[in-house]
Enzyme design. Structure first.
Site, PDB file in Angstrom:
ATOM      1  N   LYS A  16      14.440  -2.900   0.844  1.00 27.69           N
ATOM      2  CA  LYS A  16      15.512  -3.230  -0.127  1.00 27.69           C
ATOM      3  C   LYS A  16      16.286  -1.972  -0.466  1.00 27.69           C
ATOM      4  CE  LYS A  16      13.784  -0.980  -3.794  1.00 27.69           C
ATOM      5  NZ  LYS A  16      14.399   0.189  -4.363  1.00 27.69           N
ATOM      6  N   PRO A 104      10.465   3.957   5.537  1.00 27.14           N
ATOM      7  CA  PRO A 104       9.848   5.248   5.203  1.00 27.14           C
ATOM      8  C   PRO A 104       9.029   5.170   3.914  1.00 27.14           C
ATOM      9  CG  PRO A 104      12.200   5.297   4.716  1.00 27.14           C
ATOM     10  CD  PRO A 104      11.931   3.991   5.412  1.00 27.14           C
ATOM     11  N   VAL A 105       7.975   5.968   3.868  1.00 25.70           N
ATOM     12  CA  VAL A 105       7.056   5.951   2.719  1.00 25.70           C
ATOM     13  C   VAL A 105       7.668   6.716   1.542  1.00 25.70           C
ATOM     14  CG1 VAL A 105       4.734   6.613   1.949  1.00 25.70           C
ATOM     15  CG2 VAL A 105       5.103   5.817   4.297  1.00 25.70           C
ATOM     16  N   GLY A 107      10.293   6.189  -0.099  1.00 23.44           N
ATOM     17  CA  GLY A 107      11.702   6.443   0.212  1.00 23.44           C
ATOM     18  C   GLY A 107      12.687   5.753  -0.713  1.00 23.44           C
ATOM     19  N   ALA A 110      11.152   0.525  -1.101  1.00 23.20           N
ATOM     20  CA  ALA A 110      10.086  -0.438  -1.443  1.00 23.20           C
ATOM     21  C   ALA A 110       9.216  -0.850  -0.253  1.00 23.20           C
ATOM     22  CB  ALA A 110      10.677  -1.671  -2.127  1.00 23.20           C
ATOM     23  N   ALA A 114       6.864  -4.093   0.089  1.00 22.56           N
ATOM     24  CA  ALA A 114       7.111  -5.021   1.204  1.00 22.56           C
ATOM     25  C   ALA A 114       5.789  -5.393   1.867  1.00 22.56           C
ATOM     26  CB  ALA A 114       8.046  -4.365   2.222  1.00 22.56           C
ATOM     27  N   ASP A 146       8.644  -4.285  -7.722  1.00 22.03           N
ATOM     28  CA  ASP A 146       9.526  -4.624  -6.598  1.00 22.03           C
ATOM     29  C   ASP A 146       8.922  -5.653  -5.642  1.00 22.03           C
ATOM     30  OD1 ASP A 146      11.619  -2.975  -7.243  1.00 22.03           O
ATOM     31  OD2 ASP A 146      11.134  -1.411  -5.788  1.00 22.03           O
TER      32      ASP A 146
HETATM   33  C1  LIG Z   1      12.850   2.463  -8.712  1.00 24.02           C
HETATM   34  C2  LIG Z   1      12.686   1.107  -8.082  1.00 24.02           C
HETATM   35  C3  LIG Z   1      14.046   0.382  -8.129  1.00 24.02           C
HETATM   36  O1  LIG Z   1      13.990  -0.857  -7.442  1.00 24.02           O
HETATM   37  O2  LIG Z   1      12.284   1.090  -6.740  1.00 24.02           O
HETATM   38  P1  LIG Z   1      11.721   2.264  -5.736  1.00 24.02           P
HETATM   39  O3  LIG Z   1      12.719   3.361  -5.736  1.00 24.02           O
HETATM   40  O4  LIG Z   1      10.396   2.716  -6.261  1.00 24.02           O
HETATM   41  O5  LIG Z   1      11.606   1.602  -4.392  1.00 24.02           O
HETATM   42  C4  LIG Z   1      11.663   0.247  -8.902  1.00 24.02           C
HETATM   43  O6  LIG Z   1      12.032   0.171 -10.261  1.00 24.02           O
HETATM   44  C5  LIG Z   1      10.240   0.741  -8.789  1.00 24.02           C
HETATM   45  O7  LIG Z   1       9.414  -0.355  -8.632  1.00 24.02           O
HETATM   46  P2  LIG Z   1       7.903  -0.193  -8.073  1.00 24.02           P
HETATM   47  O8  LIG Z   1       7.873   0.896  -7.045  1.00 24.02           O
HETATM   48  O9  LIG Z   1       7.419  -1.557  -7.701  1.00 24.02           O
HETATM   49  O10 LIG Z   1       7.215   0.369  -9.346  1.00 24.02           O
HETATM   50  P3  LIG Z   1       5.801  -0.016 -10.029  1.00 24.02           P
HETATM   51  O11 LIG Z   1       4.732   0.160  -9.018  1.00 24.02           O
HETATM   52  O12 LIG Z   1       5.909  -1.301 -10.770  1.00 24.02           O
HETATM   53  O13 LIG Z   1       5.712   1.168 -11.098  1.00 24.02           O
HETATM   54  C6  LIG Z   1       5.478   2.504 -10.732  1.00 24.02           C
HETATM   55  C7  LIG Z   1       5.895   3.384 -11.887  1.00 24.02           C
HETATM   56  O14 LIG Z   1       7.355   3.451 -11.933  1.00 24.02           O
HETATM   57  C8  LIG Z   1       7.811   3.462 -13.281  1.00 24.02           C
HETATM   58  N1  LIG Z   1       8.634   2.258 -13.522  1.00 24.02           N
HETATM   59  C9  LIG Z   1       8.695   1.254 -12.598  1.00 24.02           C
HETATM   60  C10 LIG Z   1       9.506   0.153 -12.820  1.00 24.02           C
HETATM   61  C11 LIG Z   1      10.226   0.101 -14.035  1.00 24.02           C
HETATM   62  N2  LIG Z   1      11.007  -0.954 -14.339  1.00 24.02           N
HETATM   63  N3  LIG Z   1      10.147   1.096 -14.938  1.00 24.02           N
HETATM   64  C12 LIG Z   1       9.372   2.185 -14.680  1.00 24.02           C
HETATM   65  O15 LIG Z   1       9.328   3.116 -15.504  1.00 24.02           O
HETATM   66  C13 LIG Z   1       6.572   3.490 -14.148  1.00 24.02           C
HETATM   67  O16 LIG Z   1       6.287   4.862 -14.388  1.00 24.02           O
HETATM   68  C14 LIG Z   1       5.498   2.885 -13.252  1.00 24.02           C
HETATM   69  O17 LIG Z   1       4.205   3.324 -13.598  1.00 24.02           O
HETATM   70  N1  LIG Z   2       1.377  -0.119   2.368  1.00 22.10           N
HETATM   71  C1  LIG Z   2       1.898   1.009   1.862  1.00 22.10           C
HETATM   72  N2  LIG Z   2       2.944   1.596   2.468  1.00 22.10           N
HETATM   73  C2  LIG Z   2       3.488   2.730   1.938  1.00 22.10           C
HETATM   74  N3  LIG Z   2       3.032   3.343   0.834  1.00 22.10           N
HETATM   75  C3  LIG Z   2       1.991   2.799   0.191  1.00 22.10           C
HETATM   76  C4  LIG Z   2       1.390   1.610   0.685  1.00 22.10           C
HETATM   77  N4  LIG Z   2       0.401   1.292  -0.167  1.00 22.10           N
HETATM   78  C5  LIG Z   2       0.379   2.219  -1.119  1.00 22.10           C
HETATM   79  N5  LIG Z   2       1.327   3.143  -0.930  1.00 22.10           N
HETATM   80  C6  LIG Z   2       1.611   4.289  -1.844  1.00 22.10           C
HETATM   81  O1  LIG Z   2       2.804   3.951  -2.557  1.00 22.10           O
HETATM   82  C7  LIG Z   2       3.663   5.081  -2.697  1.00 22.10           C
HETATM   83  C8  LIG Z   2       5.123   4.586  -2.771  1.00 22.10           C
HETATM   84  O2  LIG Z   2       5.479   4.086  -1.504  1.00 22.10           O
HETATM   85  P1  LIG Z   2       6.721   3.136  -1.168  1.00 22.10           P
HETATM   86  O3  LIG Z   2       6.496   1.773  -1.684  1.00 22.10           O
HETATM   87  O4  LIG Z   2       6.942   3.281   0.295  1.00 22.10           O
HETATM   88  O5  LIG Z   2       7.923   3.859  -1.889  1.00 22.10           O
HETATM   89  P2  LIG Z   2       8.999   3.533  -3.012  1.00 22.10           P
HETATM   90  O6  LIG Z   2       8.237   3.160  -4.258  1.00 22.10           O
HETATM   91  O7  LIG Z   2       9.766   4.812  -3.141  1.00 22.10           O
HETATM   92  O8  LIG Z   2       9.861   2.443  -2.515  1.00 22.10           O
HETATM   93  C9  LIG Z   2       3.347   5.948  -1.479  1.00 22.10           C
HETATM   94  O9  LIG Z   2       3.496   7.302  -1.793  1.00 22.10           O
HETATM   95  C10 LIG Z   2       1.895   5.598  -1.121  1.00 22.10           C
HETATM   96  O10 LIG Z   2       0.989   6.553  -1.644  1.00 22.10           O
END
Ligand SMILES: C[C@@](CO)(OP(=O)(O)O)[C@H](O)COP(=O)(O)OP(=O)(O)OC[C@H]1O[C@@H](n2ccc(N)nc2=O)[C@H](O)[C@@H]1O
Ligand SMILES: Nc1ncnc2c1ncn2[C@@H]1O[C@H](COP(=O)(O)OP(=O)(O)O)[C@@H](O)[C@H]1O
Length: 322
Positions: A16, A104-105, A107, A110, A114, A146
């Site tokens: 995403k 990418p991890v 990155g 998500a 996924a 996510d």
């Molecule tokens: C920033 C976003 C934007 O879509 O995506 P990524 O960049 O990680 O892919 C999301 O909010 C990431 O969602 P996700 O990666 O599922 O986060 P979670 O595992 O639920 O939470 C990890 C940590 O991110 C912070 N968190 C997450 C979601 C949110 N609405 N507020 C937060 O403050 C919190 O510190 C939480 O402990």
């Molecule tokens: N199946 C998985 N693939 C990638 N990362 C994972 C997985 N399970 C746990 N993780 C942990 O989640 C962290 C966030 O990874 P990812 O979901 O790829 O990134 P983002 O939250 O930036 O979208 C990674 O640093 C890794 O330690």
């Protein structure tokens, strides 16, 4: 009597990007309320689940070495959560999981979420569960904010922590170039950096998401390009200043606009059409500002069994290496 072992199930699941990400103040539970518009892209992971006597997890592909294979892996957490939800225990839950990563991890795309969503869908088929996607989404939300979006895909407005979703009409296909950075960024660290920046000053905040919804309905990439915005971008750039150069280089290469996706560090560049995306990707790959470049399109469907009746067409994007 011989037990019948069901055949393995493979699920393809999209990455995403956040076309719009408005972040509220930190809540008491450590999360931030947000309003975001997700779009699912054709850059995918594939997850295979198989019944086994010897449970295990293999990871191949993009960033495989930095993915935990322990119980911290979100795919394992998905197995546990689904088993608990449907009351399966012990030997019934023994699975072997293979993750083939294109995303990418850490990155901002998500990828881990996924894989969790794909595992829920794969196990529902493997275990022949009669469970709706909405019921799976309830379990998904306990695994990460996510994860529910990866089940549905398409384009959606996310509120709450990002887990409450409504679909958004998106006309036509949008063409993107993704620039992967050398290393990932931790999501909690980026949210923490935003809190710090807000305590010290007034980093830019994106406006309403309504114009973004209108641009998606129009299907005009030029209109959408003017509206891409992400409150986490300032925090990601503060932690990774080189992203400024990457964002500039994408636009100089001919993209309509660029944005950091989610918590970064992946930068997503919106292009006029498929041909332009290939040109931008080639030029960006030569600019020395990122590790790898991919083209992708969206929206695409959420996690789907490969070869199943509702399976999407294969969508391996052309790859351009920096
Ligand atoms: C920033 C976003 C934007 O879509 O995506 P990524 O960049 O990680 O892919 C999301 O909010 C990431 O969602 P996700 O990666 O599922 O986060 P979670 O595992 O639920 O939470 C990890 C940590 O991110 C912070 N968190 C997450 C979601 C949110 N609405 N507020 C937060 O403050 C919190 O510190 C939480 O402990
Ligand atoms: N199946 C998985 N693939 C990638 N990362 C994972 C997985 N399970 C746990 N993780 C942990 O989640 C962290 C966030 O990874 P990812 O979901 O790829 O990134 P983002 O939250 O930036 O979208 C990674 O640093 C890794 O330690």
């Amino acid at each position: 009597m011989l037990a019948v072992v069901p055949p393995p199930v493979t699920v393809r699941v999209p990455s995403k990007i956040n076309l719009h990400l408005s972040v509220g103040d930190a809540r008491d539970d450590g999360y931030h309320d947000l309003t975001t518009i997700f779009q699912a892209l054709s850059l995918t992971d594939e997850v295979t689940v198989a019944a086994t006597e010897e449970p295990g997890l293999e990871v191949h592909g993009e960033g495989a070495k930095s993915v935990p294979t322990s119980e911290d892996n979100l795919a394992w957490r998905a197995v546990q959560a689904l088993a608990e939800h449907v009351g399966r225990s012990g030997d019934e839950n023994k699975v072997h999981i293979v993750l083939r990563k294109g995303i990418p991890v850490a990155g901002g795309l998500a990828g881990g979420s996924a894989d969790a969503a794909a595992t829920l869908v794969g196990l529902s088929a493997l275990w022949r569960l009669d469970i709706s996607r909405d019921e799976l989404a309830g379990i998904a939300a306990t695994l990460g904010s996510d994860v529910p979006f990866a089940l549905y895909g398409g384009t959606a407005l996310g509120t709450g922590r990002g887990e409450q979703l409504v679909p958004v009409l998106s006309r036509h296909v949008f063409h993107w170039v993704l620039a992967f950075d050398q290393r990932g960024l931790s999501t909690p660290r980026v949210y923490g950096e935003l809190d710090r920046l807000r305590a010290d000053g007034d980093p830019p905040r994106v406006g309403s998401h309504d114009p973004v919804v209108e641009a998606l309905a129009s299907g005009d990439p030029r209109q959408l390009a003017l509206l891409l915005g992400n409150d986490l971008q300032a925090a990601a750039v503060s932690l990774r200043p080189g992203l400024r150069r990457t964002l500039r280089a994408g636009v100089n290469a001919g993209a309509l606009a660029g944005t950091v996706s989610g918590s970064g560090p992946t930068c997503a560049f919106l292009c006029e059409d498929a041909e332009s995306a290939l040109e931008v990707a080639a030029e960006l790959a030569g600019a020395g500002v990122c590790r790898t470049v991919r083209v992708a399109h969206g929206p695409v469907p959420g996690a789907r069994v490969v070869g199943g009746e509702d399976a999407p067409r294969p969508t391996t994007p052309p790859q351009v290496h920096a």
